[in-house]
Design an enzyme around this catalytic site. Structure first.
Site, PDB file in Angstrom:
ATOM      1  N   SER A  86      -2.095 -17.303   6.155  1.00  0.00           N
ATOM      2  CA  SER A  86      -2.685 -16.018   6.510  1.00  0.00           C
ATOM      3  C   SER A  86      -3.049 -16.005   8.006  1.00  0.00           C
ATOM      4  O   SER A  86      -2.204 -16.314   8.837  1.00  0.00           O
ATOM      5  CB  SER A  86      -3.909 -15.765   5.623  1.00  0.00           C
ATOM      6  OG  SER A  86      -4.347 -14.445   5.738  1.00  0.00           O
ATOM      7  N   ASP A 139       3.286 -10.997  -2.179  1.00  0.00           N
ATOM      8  CA  ASP A 139       2.298 -10.767  -1.114  1.00  0.00           C
ATOM      9  C   ASP A 139       2.579  -9.415  -0.465  1.00  0.00           C
ATOM     10  O   ASP A 139       3.580  -9.244   0.221  1.00  0.00           O
ATOM     11  CB  ASP A 139       2.429 -11.898  -0.085  1.00  0.00           C
ATOM     12  CG  ASP A 139       1.356 -11.858   0.994  1.00  0.00           C
ATOM     13  OD1 ASP A 139       0.685 -10.824   1.137  1.00  0.00           O
ATOM     14  OD2 ASP A 139       1.193 -12.875   1.684  1.00  0.00           O
ATOM     15  N   HIS A 165      -1.085 -12.440  -1.987  1.00  0.00           N
ATOM     16  CA  HIS A 165      -1.404 -13.174  -0.762  1.00  0.00           C
ATOM     17  C   HIS A 165      -2.199 -14.455  -1.050  1.00  0.00           C
ATOM     18  O   HIS A 165      -2.022 -15.476  -0.383  1.00  0.00           O
ATOM     19  CB  HIS A 165      -2.191 -12.252   0.173  1.00  0.00           C
ATOM     20  CG  HIS A 165      -2.459 -12.843   1.513  1.00  0.00           C
ATOM     21  ND1 HIS A 165      -1.440 -13.259   2.349  1.00  0.00           N
ATOM     22  CD2 HIS A 165      -3.605 -13.113   2.172  1.00  0.00           C
ATOM     23  CE1 HIS A 165      -1.965 -13.751   3.458  1.00  0.00           C
ATOM     24  NE2 HIS A 165      -3.270 -13.671   3.382  1.00  0.00           N
TER      25      HIS A 165
END
Lengths: 371, 371
Positions: free
Chosen positions: B152, B315, B348
């Site tokens: 991320s 995601d 995610h």
């Protein structure tokens, strides 16, 4: 005004007998605001009911005044020569129960207290909305509708109509909708709910005499706007363009997408009521076609009308697999059901934008049925 | 504590010379909080830098106290015999610049005024974060890292490391990340930004002596949680289960998904600072690997390290196509790049959950390079 439904006027009917909500609560009088386009035939056999979405109104087509900037929300679909051809059909759109655009809702005055209902208004479910629409259709003396059509929360009403009053229509056209929204959609609605109710000006819904919870409602609407678009729509519409009024590293600098959300969020607060927003989200959340009917199959089994199901490929709020679920059941049950998944990058909003596709699909569907 | 990095202690280093931000602003002293796991070899050749995500901290593995409930955020990946094997590697994780977990940020006291910085703190970009990490690595006397890894926003730091200090590492492992977030991701961050700054208690960032903007930060975090999951993850985790503390038609009734968001939103406010959240969102929004480097290709061209790119199929915050973009460029440039798209429903969050896949991929990648 060529091809336009022209100047239209909202009409009102007040039902002065008790209205019982699905929850068991009762209010003593309900007003329904509606508009009509085209002419009802003598035998009253040419009526089409169009159901509006979350923040829409009865104003589906035409203009209220000659100088009005924007026509009704489905104007591209309703008018002379259009999909819902007002030279042929009598098109009705009513503001749903619990809304703030003329039909009784939380922002209306409670006749028993002389004050606005606020959150003392009963939770109005999609079933309740349809029940009031049915009263309107009865009031107009219509025994059978040619079609009930609508997108998003309008599509929920379409499905509910089909299951509750299966003999009342020839066809159903539910678009970009579902028999029950996903937990992800509920999550978005939660953001909206918290934004409004945590705005101190919300004041437990009694803000009508004071300050309006503008920020809370604006943020709620911003969260909604995310779900109406899609990843590709965001990319096409905004990219990473920066509206650098102070500069990239400035704490208050904005990307264009944020500007768009802010503008539309706050603009919305000029026309929409915060409590009403809470109520319509609630109706959307708790709608489940199968509720009280056994399984979803049992609920779908009730439907008799030929059904044209339309979904949108990039819709992540009402993903196509939800429409597919209903379609599969209908096919399995041997119903006359058709499903078309519009290939579009517009996301959920496509039901308000992909007119050419919608026009083609609905015209063909009507033509095949001699409508 | 088998296989655990064991009891670890945060360490601190304060750099007392000027720190210039990418924006041009300067502060006179910066403290960096970091943790290390394993032993640095005598020739200092076995170090791995792990970069944390948005709301993470330097506490990547092990426990601060024997009775601590939860270990560090990537504990499943870091420890004896684990992916980042502390019997072999010296693993470093530093709290990034602008955070609230020990490294200087908006919640720190400005030595020149004796008061908390608040929004007077300079915008700290990903480049600034990496610059401070580089100071730490220099301070530890390490000349070359075996790997820089992270997911991320941690993955953004990984990419920035690769382009800014291309000779400082043998490998890069950016996971579930991008060279620049999408406008849709910015839109979510906007919701968070408005929620916090419109909470009257936020008080333009000067709330440290008064009431904390709990509601605003909680709603911001709720919006974040939506993006960490995925449609299938929401379906699996919550479905449409109702936590009916008052009843389905009750205005205040909740679905389980809403309960989850509320619980986690408010819990977050007990540990995280509201201004900090605004700063880290800002850093995420404005990160663009190509910024100041010409095109994205020009930026990627700077990277020398072998790169293992990992994305997650479901995601929607950092969709796989963003990783594919970087991969395609790297391959075109003849770099040693590998891309793996983990098939997972977790969305995610998978970079914090799909340990088996991550372990397999990274072990193989390391083994092929004799690391």
């Amino acid at each position: 005004m060529e091809n336009s439904a022209g100047i239209v006027k909202p009409q009102y009917v007040t039902f002065r007998d008790d209205f019982s909500f699905e929850s068991g609560r009762v209010i003593s009088s309900v007003t329904c605001c509606y508009e009509t386009y085209g002419k009802l035939s003598e035998d009253k056999s040419n009526a089409v009911l169009v159901c509006h979405a979350l923040t829409g109104s009865a104003h589906a087509a035409g203009f209220h005044r000659a100088d009005e900037q924007k026509p009704g929300w489905w104007d591209s679909m309703i008018g002379p020569g259009k999909t819902f051809d007002t030279n042929k059909y009598f098109v009705i759109c009513s503001n749903f129960l619990g809304s703030c655009f003329g039909t009784t809702g939380p922002s209306s005055v409670d006749p028993s207290t002389g004050k606005r209902y606020g959150i003392r208004f009963p939770v109005a479910s999609v079933k309740d909305m349809v029940k009031l629409q049915k009263r309107l259709i009865d009031h107009l003396g219509i025994e059978k509708l040619l079609a009930v059509a609508g997108g998003s929360m309008g599509g929920m009403q379409v499905l509910e109509w089909g299951a509750t009053y299966p003999d009342m229509m020839k066809t159903l056209i539910p678009i970009a909708t579902t028999h029950a929204i996903t937990p992800m959609a509920i999550a978005f609605n939660s953001i909206a709910r918290f934004s409004i109710t945590k705005d101190p000006r919300w004041n437990k819904g009694d803000y009508y005499e004071g300050e309006f919870p503008v920020d809370g409602l604006a943020i709620a609407r911003m969260a909604g706007h995310i779900t109406y678009l899609s990843d590709p729509a965001f990319n096409d519409k905004f990219g990473r363009r920066y509206s650098a009024f102070e500069g990239f590293y400035d704490f208050n600098g904005f990307f264009e997408v944020e500007n768009y959300l802010r503008y539309n969020g706050y603009k919305f607060t000029e026309v929409f009521d915060a409590n009403t927003y809470l109520y319509v989200l609630k109706a959307m959340d708790i709608f489940d076609l199968s509720y009280g009917r056994g399984s979803l199959s049992d609920a779908v089994e009730l439907i008799k009308a030929d059904t044209l199901l339309i979904s949108v490929s990039s819709d992540f709020l009402f993903p196509p697999y939800l429409t597919e679920e209903i379609y599969d059941i209908m096919k399995y049950q041997g119903k006359k059901a058709f499903w078309y998944n519009i290939q579009s990058n517009y996301g959920h909003d496509a039901f308000l934008l992909e007119f050419e596709e919608l026009d083609r699909l609905i015209r063909e569907f009507f033509a095949d049925r001699g409508l």
